[in-house]
Write an enzyme that holds these catalytic residues in place. Structure first.
Site, PDB file in Angstrom:
ATOM      1  N   LYS A   8      14.851   9.395   2.344  1.00  0.00           N
ATOM      2  CA  LYS A   8      14.553  10.822   2.470  1.00  0.00           C
ATOM      3  C   LYS A   8      15.664  11.658   1.862  1.00  0.00           C
ATOM      4  O   LYS A   8      15.413  12.573   1.067  1.00  0.00           O
ATOM      5  CB  LYS A   8      14.369  11.161   3.953  1.00  0.00           C
ATOM      6  N   ARG A  78      16.855  14.937  10.760  1.00  0.00           N
ATOM      7  CA  ARG A  78      15.794  14.030  10.333  1.00  0.00           C
ATOM      8  C   ARG A  78      16.348  12.656  10.012  1.00  0.00           C
ATOM      9  O   ARG A  78      17.361  12.535   9.322  1.00  0.00           O
ATOM     10  CB  ARG A  78      15.112  14.589   9.080  1.00  0.00           C
ATOM     11  N   GLY A  87       7.310   7.433  10.596  1.00  0.00           N
ATOM     12  CA  GLY A  87       7.114   7.754  12.000  1.00  0.00           C
ATOM     13  C   GLY A  87       7.845   6.845  12.967  1.00  0.00           C
ATOM     14  O   GLY A  87       7.707   6.987  14.176  1.00  0.00           O
ATOM     15  N   MET A  89      11.150   6.357  13.315  1.00  0.00           N
ATOM     16  CA  MET A  89      12.370   6.896  13.900  1.00  0.00           C
ATOM     17  C   MET A  89      12.144   8.369  14.177  1.00  0.00           C
ATOM     18  O   MET A  89      11.082   8.899  13.930  1.00  0.00           O
ATOM     19  CB  MET A  89      13.533   6.672  12.962  1.00  0.00           C
ATOM     20  N   ARG A 346       8.295  10.875  -1.486  1.00  0.00           N
ATOM     21  CA  ARG A 346       8.630   9.451  -1.525  1.00  0.00           C
ATOM     22  C   ARG A 346       7.486   8.726  -2.204  1.00  0.00           C
ATOM     23  O   ARG A 346       6.383   9.257  -2.329  1.00  0.00           O
ATOM     24  CB  ARG A 346       8.855   8.908  -0.111  1.00  0.00           C
ATOM     25  N   HIS A 464      -0.638   8.786  11.376  1.00  0.00           N
ATOM     26  CA  HIS A 464       0.148   7.556  11.434  1.00  0.00           C
ATOM     27  C   HIS A 464      -0.729   6.313  11.403  1.00  0.00           C
ATOM     28  O   HIS A 464      -0.439   5.358  10.695  1.00  0.00           O
ATOM     29  CB  HIS A 464       1.004   7.534  12.705  1.00  0.00           C
ATOM     30  N   ARG A 572      -6.159 -33.051   2.651  1.00  0.00           N
ATOM     31  CA  ARG A 572      -5.821 -33.899   3.808  1.00  0.00           C
ATOM     32  C   ARG A 572      -7.033 -34.737   4.131  1.00  0.00           C
ATOM     33  O   ARG A 572      -8.043 -34.214   4.605  1.00  0.00           O
ATOM     34  CB  ARG A 572      -5.483 -33.031   5.014  1.00  0.00           C
ATOM     35  N   ARG A 631      -3.885 -36.651   0.004  1.00  0.00           N
ATOM     36  CA  ARG A 631      -2.812 -37.189   0.825  1.00  0.00           C
ATOM     37  C   ARG A 631      -3.407 -38.270   1.728  1.00  0.00           C
ATOM     38  O   ARG A 631      -4.409 -38.029   2.400  1.00  0.00           O
ATOM     39  CB  ARG A 631      -2.209 -36.103   1.705  1.00  0.00           C
ATOM     40  N   GLU A 760       9.025 -34.519   3.189  1.00  0.00           N
ATOM     41  CA  GLU A 760       8.940 -33.653   4.367  1.00  0.00           C
ATOM     42  C   GLU A 760       9.883 -34.071   5.483  1.00  0.00           C
ATOM     43  O   GLU A 760       9.837 -33.544   6.576  1.00  0.00           O
ATOM     44  CB  GLU A 760       7.496 -33.563   4.867  1.00  0.00           C
ATOM     45  N   SER A 779       5.689 -33.704  -3.588  1.00  0.00           N
ATOM     46  CA  SER A 779       5.106 -32.480  -3.045  1.00  0.00           C
ATOM     47  C   SER A 779       5.860 -32.186  -1.759  1.00  0.00           C
ATOM     48  O   SER A 779       5.833 -32.981  -0.821  1.00  0.00           O
ATOM     49  CB  SER A 779       3.620 -32.679  -2.774  1.00  0.00           C
ATOM     50  N   GLY A 781       6.442 -30.930   1.622  1.00  0.00           N
ATOM     51  CA  GLY A 781       5.661 -30.474   2.780  1.00  0.00           C
ATOM     52  C   GLY A 781       6.585 -29.634   3.626  1.00  0.00           C
ATOM     53  O   GLY A 781       7.246 -30.116   4.529  1.00  0.00           O
ATOM     54  N   THR A 782       6.639 -28.344   3.318  1.00  0.00           N
ATOM     55  CA  THR A 782       7.681 -27.522   3.943  1.00  0.00           C
ATOM     56  C   THR A 782       7.404 -27.226   5.413  1.00  0.00           C
ATOM     57  O   THR A 782       8.302 -26.777   6.106  1.00  0.00           O
ATOM     58  CB  THR A 782       7.880 -26.208   3.159  1.00  0.00           C
ATOM     59  N   ASN A 783       6.169 -27.450   5.881  1.00  0.00           N
ATOM     60  CA  ASN A 783       5.944 -27.275   7.324  1.00  0.00           C
ATOM     61  C   ASN A 783       6.722 -28.325   8.112  1.00  0.00           C
ATOM     62  O   ASN A 783       7.518 -28.003   8.990  1.00  0.00           O
ATOM     63  CB  ASN A 783       4.462 -27.403   7.680  1.00  0.00           C
ATOM     64  N   ASP A 784       6.462 -29.602   7.767  1.00  0.00           N
ATOM     65  CA  ASP A 784       7.177 -30.656   8.472  1.00  0.00           C
ATOM     66  C   ASP A 784       8.666 -30.609   8.147  1.00  0.00           C
ATOM     67  O   ASP A 784       9.506 -30.851   9.005  1.00  0.00           O
ATOM     68  CB  ASP A 784       6.603 -32.031   8.098  1.00  0.00           C
ATOM     69  N   CYS A 846       3.437 -27.792  -0.790  1.00  0.00           N
ATOM     70  CA  CYS A 846       2.103 -27.661  -0.215  1.00  0.00           C
ATOM     71  C   CYS A 846       2.127 -27.178   1.224  1.00  0.00           C
ATOM     72  O   CYS A 846       1.151 -27.296   1.936  1.00  0.00           O
ATOM     73  CB  CYS A 846       1.334 -28.961  -0.337  1.00  0.00           C
ATOM     74  N   TYR A 866       4.612 -26.148  -9.373  1.00  0.00           N
ATOM     75  CA  TYR A 866       3.498 -25.397  -8.792  1.00  0.00           C
ATOM     76  C   TYR A 866       3.718 -25.174  -7.301  1.00  0.00           C
ATOM     77  O   TYR A 866       4.525 -25.873  -6.675  1.00  0.00           O
ATOM     78  CB  TYR A 866       2.154 -26.115  -9.017  1.00  0.00           C
TER      79      TYR A 866
HETATM   80  P1  ADP Z   1       9.142  11.524   9.360  1.00  0.00           P
HETATM   81  O1  ADP Z   1      10.144  10.646   8.725  1.00  0.00           O
HETATM   82  O2  ADP Z   1       8.588  10.994  10.615  1.00  0.00           O
HETATM   83  O3  ADP Z   1       8.121  12.005   8.401  1.00  0.00           O
HETATM   84  P2  ADP Z   1      10.485  14.009   9.014  1.00  0.00           P
HETATM   85  O4  ADP Z   1      11.958  14.019   9.074  1.00  0.00           O
HETATM   86  O5  ADP Z   1       9.896  14.028   7.668  1.00  0.00           O
HETATM   87  O6  ADP Z   1       9.952  12.805   9.858  1.00  0.00           O
HETATM   88  O7  ADP Z   1       9.989  15.250   9.866  1.00  0.00           O
HETATM   89  C1  ADP Z   1       8.677  15.406  10.287  1.00  0.00           C
HETATM   90  C2  ADP Z   1       8.140  16.734   9.887  1.00  0.00           C
HETATM   91  O8  ADP Z   1       8.969  17.784  10.361  1.00  0.00           O
HETATM   92  C3  ADP Z   1       8.100  16.931   8.395  1.00  0.00           C
HETATM   93  O9  ADP Z   1       6.883  16.543   7.890  1.00  0.00           O
HETATM   94  C4  ADP Z   1       8.259  18.405   8.233  1.00  0.00           C
HETATM   95  O10 ADP Z   1       7.014  19.016   8.161  1.00  0.00           O
HETATM   96  C5  ADP Z   1       8.968  18.854   9.470  1.00  0.00           C
HETATM   97  N1  ADP Z   1      10.339  19.246   9.118  1.00  0.00           N
HETATM   98  C6  ADP Z   1      11.423  18.472   9.032  1.00  0.00           C
HETATM   99  N2  ADP Z   1      12.499  19.189   8.644  1.00  0.00           N
HETATM  100  C7  ADP Z   1      12.077  20.461   8.498  1.00  0.00           C
HETATM  101  C8  ADP Z   1      12.698  21.675   8.092  1.00  0.00           C
HETATM  102  N3  ADP Z   1      13.991  21.725   7.782  1.00  0.00           N
HETATM  103  N4  ADP Z   1      11.950  22.769   8.045  1.00  0.00           N
HETATM  104  C9  ADP Z   1      10.648  22.716   8.361  1.00  0.00           C
HETATM  105  N5  ADP Z   1       9.989  21.619   8.744  1.00  0.00           N
HETATM  106  C10 ADP Z   1      10.687  20.498   8.810  1.00  0.00           C
HETATM  107 MG    MG Z   2       3.279 -33.260   7.065  1.00  0.00          MG
HETATM  108 MG    MG Z   3       8.353  12.920   6.815  1.00  0.00          MG
END
Ligand code: ADP
Ligand code: MG
Ligand code: MG
Length: 892
Positions: A8, A78, A87, A89, A346, A464, A572, A631, A760, A779, A781-784, A846, A866
């Site tokens: 970001k 942010r 979403g 964090m 992004r 989300h 097999r 096999r 294996e 071949s 056999g990475t499981n075993d 395999c 392969y």
């Molecule tokens: P996330 O990573 O969950 O998208 P963001 O940091 O982008 O979280 O924030 C979520 C929302 O908050 C953004 O989509 C934006 O609309 C709003 N926001 C964040 N910073 C500002 C800001 N400085 N002014 C206005 N809106 C903001």
């Molecule tokens: Mg085996």
């Molecule tokens: Mg955002």
């Protein structure tokens, strides 16, 4: 730059350089986050001083002052990791509002009390949730969190007043709500909401750091394989306001359609709203433009119509940013009293089909070259183009119960799960399920992951749920307003029909339709899919490593060939009778296992041989002209006989075999092993009972001879499993040579085949040079091999692996993703030692890892010829192999 500033922060800086309107801000690096954790959760010394210096510059640029009673500036804190974790964090908005600054802001905004108290109540809600609860490590029970409590208070008040939307709340009401919120917070959390700008700022920064270790962020990292020590950056940014009235708004947009990949500007917006409102799914958002209109929002006004000038400006930035990044962008913006601000850009998440479409479109437009186009599609995602969809013929005969937005394409069928816990329970029992929720929030990632499809009542295409489902290639329908969940009764009403948790429904995520029927899923017609064909053409152009499949019956083999398998890397033998019509031979095989003397066993084998020939021949025909590695039988014996306590089964089997239950029980006891995985299996079986080996070679040689005589072109390969030294191979080869001669004489043809072995057991990699004197191919056999190297029993280790990955002791489940550090080194050693003896030794893999992109890339670097994987993973392996080759070339 992303590593330090987070995605970001880096992109905000980039947008500033491009002279886009971005509110002034500063970024605290991810390094500080790491330091914060190393430092016992203390902010690094001097950090706040630097922040204050940065804020000074922001204040100069924006002409306001943080914490000032007359001209207050507000900020957001942010989060932003290196890789986007949508979403997962936390972010806190409107920081800096307190009794000292509220009057000034009201005054400054022309007495816009409604706006100020709306911002204030939002700050309180977010701050209590993020800073005072989550960051403090308080883990309330589901639905008891402070955020939920405050939301409920708001909803209850709205309901009492008969308000439908937040925007109907008057300023006095918002002010009172804010006061009530503060009282509740004190009651529940025992601390006071801080009425001080400086304290809020520091609290916000710390909370963002802490959110890196929040439950949902951690579980998302596990799923996505993001390392724990990356840390998050913090962006402190001047607030701009989308909630100042009718000329203000906030929105989210994609520069192209993230579901289909169509080159259409795509987005959603809300008037008089702030930040999260659009993604949170509280109100149905308005369409950005005509292209974005759908069934649910077509009556709502678009930004294109409502604010044509601002829309044109936004469209301009969309074009500028796409041109700059040469990729699809996910944008966040806010309009404050008619002025547009860009808040985020992004690289946007997209479905597999959209990824292919965009890569090809950009290639055709000369934005990127073929190789770049191949790199653009995450290897895992190509599977979405071949994954099942609802059978359209059946679908046509049914009326959809309800319709929603097609957020994640593809079909899914399963039992309704109304909670994430239930979805995970189904998953652990291998029962397909569909998660049905009012809306999903980021806490739900585990449950979403566990379900086959997702259905929500609220939220738009940028919610989300939609974002995450698309990212994972899950079929998903959001905003299906005809759903009403009754948690008390554990029921859900979809359309006008009521379902219990556990009832089966089907989703068509491509069309947004829900059905109350268990519909068949069918495989799409890839032969007539120009996108898939063109793209995979480029993939194969750059791919150097072969891709085969693991298949034990003609149907799977044919399917894999459609998906581009160049041979079978693992057939097999003991699995071939799992196919249709396999009951009789499976019974005979069980008899073979239960035979207690050679004479009897030989007789049983004679009965088994014709079946073996028939089953093998049908698959060999499908693979005509392509290599097919059989096999030799490796049946863990305990899987084929009932255990001593299954009385009913024992009774039936004894009857069938014409022996007494006592006799049978005795035989089962004789066969019992404490550690069957390390017991009488693999080549050991063939050495203890050579007649079993003899029958298998005879059957395979005879089928090969027959096929040759019938004008086919069989490429037979036979491998010996679970070898520990070359003597085992020599022992079995003697039998093979004798039988080969007999069959050649009988049929009058010369049989060419390759004699190889599975590697294996760790020991085999160490003596690979000696083994290669006899083996013409390896071949792995990475499981075993993983099981034996770790000493983890494949059947029991799940719990341990879960704990180990949680504790960060191992980075991932080594049975899913190859442990390159350990098991991978054994593979490397085996290849090197083997080829030191036999330079042209063909080496393949395999195990399940043959279909895992990261592992495939490793195998390519290790010089394997392969990989072999299950049919549906074949395109994934092809793409990963091509990407490995391109990346290698680039690294030079
Ligand atoms: P996330 O990573 O969950 O998208 P963001 O940091 O982008 O979280 O924030 C979520 C929302 O908050 C953004 O989509 C934006 O609309 C709003 N926001 C964040 N910073 C500002 C800001 N400085 N002014 C206005 N809106 C903001
Ligand atoms: Mg085996
Ligand atoms: Mg955002």
């Amino acid at each position: 730059m992303k590593n330090e500033l987070g995605g970001k922060g880096a992109n905000l800086a980039e947008m500033c350089l491009l002279k886009l309107p971005v509110p002034a801000g500063l970024t605290i690096t991810t390094e500080c986050c790491t330091a914060y954790y190393q430092n016992n959760c203390q902010l690094p010394a001097g950090l706040m001083d630097e922040v204050h210096a940065g804020m000074k510059k922001m204040e100069e640029l924006m002409g306001m002052k943080y914490g000032d009673p007359d001209n207050p500036m507000l900020v957001s804190c942010r989060s932003g990791a290196r890789k986007s974790m949508p979403g997962m964090m936390d972010t806190v908005l409107n920081i800096g509002l307190c009794s000292k600054t509220i009057p000034g802001l009201i005054n400054k905004t022309g007495d816009n009390k409604r706006f100020v108290y709306d911002s204030y109540r939002r700050l309180i809600m977010m701050y209590a949730d993020v800073v005072m609860e989550k960051a403090e490590g308080i883990e309330p029970a589901d639905g008891k969190g402070i955020r939920k409590q405050l939301d409920d208070m708001l909803d209850a008040y709205k309901e009492k007043q008969g308000y439908k939307s937040d925007t109907q709340l008057k300023w006095e009401e918002l002010k009172q709500l804010a006061e009530d919120f503060k009282v509740r917070i004190k009651e529940v959390l025992g601390t006071e909401f801080p009425d001080d700008a400086e304290a809020q700022l520091e609290g916000g920064i710390k909370a963002v750091f802490k959110s890196w270790n929040g439950k949902k962020a951690v579980s998302y990292r596990r799923i996505e394989g993001i390392p724990d020590d990356w840390g998050t950056a913090v962006n402190v940014q001047t607030m701009v306001f989308g909630n100042m009235g009718e000329t203000s708004a906030t929105g989210v947009a994609f520069s192209r359609d993230p579901a289909t990949g169509d080159n259409k500007f795509y987005g959603e917006w809300l008037i008089n709203a702030q930040g999260e409102d659009v993604v949170a799914g509280i109100r149905t958002p308005n369409p950005l433009n005509n292209d974005t209109k759908n069934e649910l929002n077509k009556k709502l006004v678009s930004m294109e119509d409502q604010m044509p000038e601002v829309y044109q400006e936004l469209l301009g930035y969309r074009n500028q940013l796409e041109d700059h990044y040469k990729d699809m962008q996910d944008l966040e913006f806010t309009i404050q009293e008619g002025k547009l601000y860009m808040l985020q850009c992004r690289i946007g998440k997209r479905t597999g089909r959209a990824a292919v479409k965009m890569a090809l479109d950009m290639y055709h437009d000369n934005w990127i070259n073929e190789k770049e186009a191949v790199l653009r599609v995450p290897a895992d995602k190509i599977i979405e183009l071949i994954l099942p969809v609802l059978d359209t013929n059946v679908e046509k005969q049914h009326k959809a119960l309800a319709k929603g937005l097609p957020a994640g394409p593809g079909g899914s069928v399963g039992r309704i799960a109304l909670s994430c816990e239930k979805a995970m329970e189904y998953k652990s029992k291998k029962i397909a399920c569909i998660l049905v929720r009012e809306e999903t929030n980021p806490e739900d990632v585990d449950g979403m992951r566990a379900s086959n499809g997702i259905l929500t009542a609220r939220g738009g295409m940028t919610s989300h749920a939609a974002l995450v489902a698309r990212g994972w290639g899950k079929s998903c329908i959001v905003g299906c307003s005809d759903i009403h969940i009754d948690f008390e009764k554990n029921e859900v009403k979809i359309g006008d029909k009521t379902f219990k948790e556990g009832d089966i429904i089907s989703l068509n995520g491509t069309a947004g339709a829900v059905y109350d029927v268990e519909m068949p899923l069918i495989i799409p017609d890839i032969e007539n899919d120009p996108l898939y064909q063109e793209f995979m053409g480029y993939v194969d152009k750059y791919r150097k490593m072969g891709v085969r499949t693991n298949a034990d019956n003609p149907k799977d083999a044919a399917n894999a060939v459609r998906f581009g398998a160049e041979g079978i890397g693992l057939f097999r033998i003991e699995h071939m009778f799992y196919d249709e019509g396999g009951e009789t031979p499976l019974g005979i095989m069980r008899e073979m296992i239960l035979s207690d003397n050679k004479e009897e066993r030989v007789k049983v084998l004679e009965r088994l041989e014709p079946f073996m020939k028939d089953f093998a021949k049908r698959t060999m025909k499908v693979m005509n002209g392509k290599p097919l590695t059989f096999r030799l039988m490796d049946p863990p014996l305990h899987e084929f006989v009932p255990s001593a306590d299954e009385t009913a089964k024992i009774k039936a089997l004894a009857e069938e075999r014409n022996m007494t239950e006592e006799e049978l029980l005795k035989r089962i006891k004789d066969l019992h092993e404490v550690n069957p995985m390390m017991g009488l299996r693999g080549v050991r079986l063939g050495i203890v009972y050579p007649e079993i080996t003899e029958m298998q070679f005879r059957a395979l040689f005879e089928v090969t001879a027959e096929l040759m005589k019938e004008g086919n072109d069989p490429h037979l390969e036979i491998m010996v499993p679970l070898t520990i030294n070359v003597k085992e191979l020599l022992h079995q080869k003697e039998i093979a040579d004798r039988i080969q001669k007999e069959v050649e004489d009988k049929f009058g043809v010369k049989i060419n085949y390759l004699y190889g072995t599975m590697i294996e057991i760790p020991r085999a990699t160490l003596v690979a040079d000696k083994i290669a004197k006899v083996a013409q191919f390896f071949s792995f056999g990475t499981n075993d091999l993983t099981q034996m190297t770790f000493g983890f029993s494949r059947d029991d280790v799940n719990k341990i692996v879960k704990e180990y990955t949680k504790e960060g002791i191992i980075p991932a489940d080594p049975f899913n993703t190859l442990d390159q550090e350990g098991v991978g080194q054994l593979v490397k050693l085996g290849v090197e030692r083997g080829r030191s003896e036999r330079a042209n030794l063909k080496c393949g893999v395999c195990g399940e890892h043959g279909g895992d992109p990261e592992s495939v890339k490793f195998f390519y670097k290790t010089g394997l010829n392969y990989v072999s994987c299950s049919p549906f993973r074949v395109p994934v392996a092809r793409l990963a192999a091509a990407q490995a080759a391109i990346e290698e070339e680039r690294a030079k």
